[in-house]
Enzyme design. Structure first.
Site, PDB file in Angstrom:
ATOM      1  N   HIS A 370       0.801  -1.222   0.000  1.00 33.24           N
ATOM      2  CA  HIS A 370       0.000   0.000   0.000  1.00 33.24           C
ATOM      3  C   HIS A 370       0.836   1.275   0.000  1.00 33.24           C
ATOM      4  CE1 HIS A 370      -4.129  -1.539   0.588  1.00 33.24           C
ATOM      5  NE2 HIS A 370      -3.570  -2.516   1.285  1.00 33.24           N
ATOM      6  N   LYS A 561      -8.184  13.811   5.172  1.00 34.75           N
ATOM      7  CA  LYS A 561      -7.353  12.612   5.094  1.00 34.75           C
ATOM      8  C   LYS A 561      -6.256  12.738   6.135  1.00 34.75           C
ATOM      9  CE  LYS A 561      -6.699  13.591   0.830  1.00 34.75           C
ATOM     10  NZ  LYS A 561      -6.647  12.644  -0.272  1.00 34.75           N
ATOM     11  N   ARG A 562      -5.488  11.692   6.302  1.00 34.91           N
ATOM     12  CA  ARG A 562      -4.362  11.744   7.227  1.00 34.91           C
ATOM     13  C   ARG A 562      -3.450  12.920   6.871  1.00 34.91           C
ATOM     14  NH1 ARG A 562       0.336   8.559   6.661  1.00 34.91           N
ATOM     15  NH2 ARG A 562      -0.763   7.489   4.982  1.00 34.91           N
ATOM     16  N   LYS A 567       0.733  14.340   1.126  1.00 35.94           N
ATOM     17  CA  LYS A 567      -0.655  14.614   0.759  1.00 35.94           C
ATOM     18  C   LYS A 567      -0.897  16.113   0.536  1.00 35.94           C
ATOM     19  CE  LYS A 567      -2.387  10.485   3.102  1.00 35.94           C
ATOM     20  NZ  LYS A 567      -2.986   9.766   1.964  1.00 35.94           N
ATOM     21  N   THR A 669      -8.678   6.410  -1.381  1.00 35.51           N
ATOM     22  CA  THR A 669     -10.067   5.969  -1.507  1.00 35.51           C
ATOM     23  C   THR A 669     -11.040   7.102  -1.226  1.00 35.51           C
ATOM     24  OG1 THR A 669      -9.968   5.129   0.780  1.00 35.51           O
ATOM     25  CG2 THR A 669      -9.640   3.532  -0.994  1.00 35.51           C
ATOM     26  N   LYS A 673     -14.843   8.043  -2.855  1.00 38.16           N
ATOM     27  CA  LYS A 673     -16.066   8.323  -2.093  1.00 38.16           C
ATOM     28  C   LYS A 673     -16.670   9.651  -2.522  1.00 38.16           C
ATOM     29  CE  LYS A 673     -13.913   5.857   1.689  1.00 38.16           C
ATOM     30  NZ  LYS A 673     -13.014   6.021   2.840  1.00 38.16           N
TER      31      LYS A 673
END
Length: 833
Positions: A370, A561-562, A567, A669, A673
């Protein structure tokens, strides 16, 4: 036999599925089991009674499903994951049991508010991000597809942490999610397993002169299983998630207690329970590393022993068909120690020789990677392995030795290749490379998006791909539409079902039938009304959590998100500063009002991520208190982001931020969504964004930033100071940031962020993508003003999202890796041990 027959014929009738039966069972649990009445009522106990009522129906299904699997001697998958981010279960259970309407009617008869009861359920603290939520989606799809799959995980007493924001800083507090009980689980203490730690390895010869080893003087910990039901959608299948809780073999040392040494008397119990106390301890310290490795071995050993117990009960000590009947899917690198543990059990406990044991192991292990970040591929000090699990280390050493010999036979003179590929990395402090162990011991290794898998083959796992070119494959992630559209967005799901039928609930590709409706003005108006109602729910959530008013007619620009540098929440907040500067200089002609919502947790030991949270909050304070931004711009950091919060945010999002540095995100993901719920994506060519772009088309996606290839080409001569000097907007943003406008009373607090942006070694290349991101944001803002166009694009995104169902992902896992036959229970079989 007579007793058994009598017991079977007197089995209780299955619980009813009508509203009257639900009311009756609810009252029984509320009054008799929980001892409550209308004088001692509370929403918490109402939730517990309701959950136990639904659990009865789930237990009927779980026993029936297990009976069918055993009756057909089905091949099974054991899904090993350190995380399962389940969220709340009540509505999901009612939906999949086909009891949503009956439940609503029952609650109406009882005079209870469904919203009030649902709010009493805590999110299960079994994960911290996308990895755990993906595992939960996968289990849902496995059950819906009727696949014999059991999940194995750890029953953490405390979740990762509860995030509070104090003076802009993240403050971690314990998340005691189990404190009020977890009514969905069933303790199965009869299946407890002993897990070994420490001790020594003793070698001996048997009567035939064969060499053996036994692990002696171990400090054992008991693993007690708790089963959580996982229902399929309207098909009678209820699979199992088995979670292990650690307890000491002895409650306490009575001699120590009688001698007055009370702390020492319970020391063993405390040490044992610490294994499953908290999700993913901070591994920055040696104690953190040891506890994390303990957790991983605890999960692997208990789960494998549980599977072996069931096999021996059915087949005795004959393991000839074991690999034909089992597949162990390792969800990321964390459970990869299972490769060595299965070898240990086959050799030491069940007496197999190395070659047949290795044939079994390497034909039933499968590994999902991952991450593209090398630092996330776990490496454990060999000395820690030796201290904690010495016999397992013996097995790892032997696997490594035989693997090195295999490499040497193919590339005899390539010493560097052997060093790169070895499971044990030699040096002053030798390390065990857990990802290498997983690859060597698995028959399948998969990435989770097309780009991710391609980069694994070309980069991190290049040597292994050259050795085994057919082993590495791709399985693009997906999410379950049952939770991420049907349950979380009832307004939109009802509109979709009224237009194209309900087949999309189990076949998301049917959403493509929405495309003609994008031209229907009445349908677009209904679509807009649903979105507006969902945005008002988001605004209410933000008002309650942060005391800030959002305006629902603004574009809701969301990044949840984290918190991690790759990111690039930082790029997002730099854009907010840019918008603030535009407002200050009066550049507001044809302005699109914007509400920027950011949420996520930073790992407790991740200094830079926590500093970024502080910057977001400080910028938000300045933006939201400035009278010039009224009705134009809002920025909010929503604390303690979790699954239940996402279920509110996701339906109300207009613009989904997926702006990771290209080549860093494996899949994502959240992007899926948001897309399913009609949000438009602003994103880089990274992870599954590429496949989202391919599915929906460039006209319905706001593309920004460099590609992974461009990032690689730019890196050797990256000069962010030149980029800043050449870009008036970015230079202005950096000047404001450096001026201390956002930290006037905290001088220097953001210097690490500023230095990082301006460093030629910045791996995230934030400055390089600023101009492209800003241009894409302006295009998105202008497009949002055209209500008809934006709504059409929103519909197109939902219509194109069929590929991103976890049902499709699981079908691909099954076709290419697992090879399971679906099994659907057709009638109730009361099952006795």
């Amino acid at each position: 036999m007579k007793l058994q027959k009598k017991t079977e014929t007197s089995a209780l009738a299955p619980p009813g599925h009508d509203s009257a039966s639900l009311v009756r069972d609810f009252r029984r649990y509320f009054n008799h089991t929980l001892g409550r009445d209308h004088y001692q009522s509370s929403p918490h106990y109402e939730f517990i009674a309701l959950a136990m009522t639904l659990r009865d129906r789930l237990m009927e299904g779980i026993n029936n499903t297990r009976h069918c699997y055993e009756q057909q001697d089905s091949r099974r998958v054991c899904y090993l994951s350190m995380e399962y981010l389940l969220g709340r279960s009540l509505r999901n259970a009612a939906l999949n049991l086909n009891l949503s309407d009956e439940l609503a009617e029952a609650l109406n008869q009882l005079g209870l508010s469904e919203e009030d009861v649902v709010e009493q359920e805590h999110d299960a603290g079994l994960g911290n991000g996308g990895l755990g939520r993906l595992a939960a989606c996968f289990l849902d799809s496995c059950a819906t597809l009727g696949l014999p799959v059991i999940g194995y995980g750890i029953r953490y007493q405390y979740g990762m942490f509860r995030q509070n924001i104090t003076a802009g800083h993240q403050v971690e507090e314990p998340d005691p999610w189990l404190r009020g009980g977890h009514p969905w689980e069933i303790e199965r203490s009869e299946y407890e397993q002993a897990v070994h730690f420490h001790g020594q390895v003793e070698h001996y010869l048997d009567e035939e002169g064969r060499r053996h080893a036994r692990w002696i003087n171990t400090h054992d910990v008991l693993a007690v299983p708790f089963d959580v039901p996982v229902p399929g959608y309207h098909n009678g299948t209820v699979n199992t998630l088995r979670l292990w809780s650690a307890v000491a073999t002895d409650e306490f040392d009575l001699d120590e207690f009688n001698a007055g040494s009370y702390t020492e008397a319970v020391a063993a119990r405390t040490a044992a329970e610490n294994i499953t106390m908290v999700l993913y301890p901070n591994d920055a310290s040696e104690n953190g590393k040891e506890l994390r490795l303990r957790q991983q071995y605890f999960l692997a050993s208990a789960s494998l022993k549980d599977v072996m117990r069931q096999w021996v009960n059915r087949h005795g000590e004959n393991f000839d068909d074991f690999a034909d009947k089992h597949c162990f899917q390792l969800n990321d690198t964390h459970p990869s120690i299972a490769v060595a543990e299965l070898m240990r059990l086959l050799i030491d406990v069940h007496g197999l020789e190395w070659d047949p044991a290795w044939k079994i192991t390497s034909n039933c292990m499968a590994y999902t990677n991952h991450t593209l970040l090398p630092e996330a591929l776990e490496r454990w000090p060999l000395s820690l392995f030796e201290q904690l699990v010495p016999r397992v280390l013996d097995i790892v050493r032997e696997i490594n030795s035989r693997f090195i010999a295999e490499i040497a036979a193919i590339w005899p003179d390539d010493v560097k290749r052997k060093e790169r590929m070895a499971i044990i990395e030699e040096g002053p402090d030798p390390m065990v490379r857990m990802a290498h162990l997983a690859i060597v011991g698995s028959f399948s290794v998969n990435g989770v998006a097309e780009l991710h898998s391609k980069l694994l083959k070309q980069g991190l796992f290049r040597d292994f791909h050259q050795l085994w070119p057919k082993r590495l494959n791709n399985k693009t992630n997906g999410v379950t539409q049952r939770r991420w559209l049907k349950t979380c967005n009832p307004g939109l799901s009802q509109l979709i079902t009224a237009s194209i039928g309900e087949g999309w609930i189990t076949d998301l590709n049917q959403l493509a039938n929405l495309i003609p409706f994008a031209k229907d003005a009445a349908f677009r108006e209904s679509w807009q009304s649903v979105k507006k109602a969902n945005k008002m729910r988001v605004a209410a959530l933000v008002k309650q959590a942060c005391g800030l008013d959002l305006y629902p007619d603004a574009i809701f620009d969301v990044q949840v998100k984290r918190i991690h540098e790759y990111k690039r929440q930082l790029l997002n907040v730099l854009h907010v500063i840019h918008l603030l500067q535009r407002i200050h200089r009066g550049d507001t002609a044809n302005w699109t009002p914007r509400c920027v919502l950011i949420g996520g947790k930073a790992a407790p030991g991740y200094f830079m991520a926590k500093t970024i949270i502080k910057l977001i909050n400080n910028v938000a304070r300045v933006v939201n208190s400035d009278p010039r931004t009224k009705d134009l711009l809002r920025l909010v950091f929503l604390p303690n982001y979790n699954v239940s919060i996402m279920e509110t945010i996701c339906p109300g999002c207009d613009l989904s931020e997926q702006i990771s540095t290209a080549g860093k995100e494996a899949s994502g993901t959240g992007n899926m969504k948001f897309m399913i719920n009609g949000a438009l994506t602003i994103g880089t060519l990274d992870g599954a964004n590429i496949e989202i772009l391919d599915a929906v088309g460039a006209d319905n996606f706001f593309l920004c930033g460099m590609s992974a290839k461009e990032v690689a080409n730019t890196r050797p001569h990256y000069n962010p100071k030149e980029i800043v000097a050449a870009d008036d907007d970015l230079r202005e943003v950096m000047e404001v940031l450096q001026s201390g406008q956002f930290n006037s009373s905290e001088p220097g607090i953001f210097d690490p962020i500023i230095d990082g942006i301006l460093s030629p070694q910045d791996p995230w290349m934030t400055a390089a993508d600023f101009a492209s991101f800003t241009a894409a944001q302006r295009l998105a803002a202008d497009t949002f003003l055209d209500r008809k166009l934006w709504t059409n694009m929103s519909i197109q995104n939902t219509a194109a999202s069929g590929h991103f169902s976890s049902d499709r992902t699981i079908r691909e896992y099954n076709e290419d890796i697992w090879r399971l036959e679906p099994v659907f229970p057709v009638k109730v079989h009361p099952h006795l041990p």
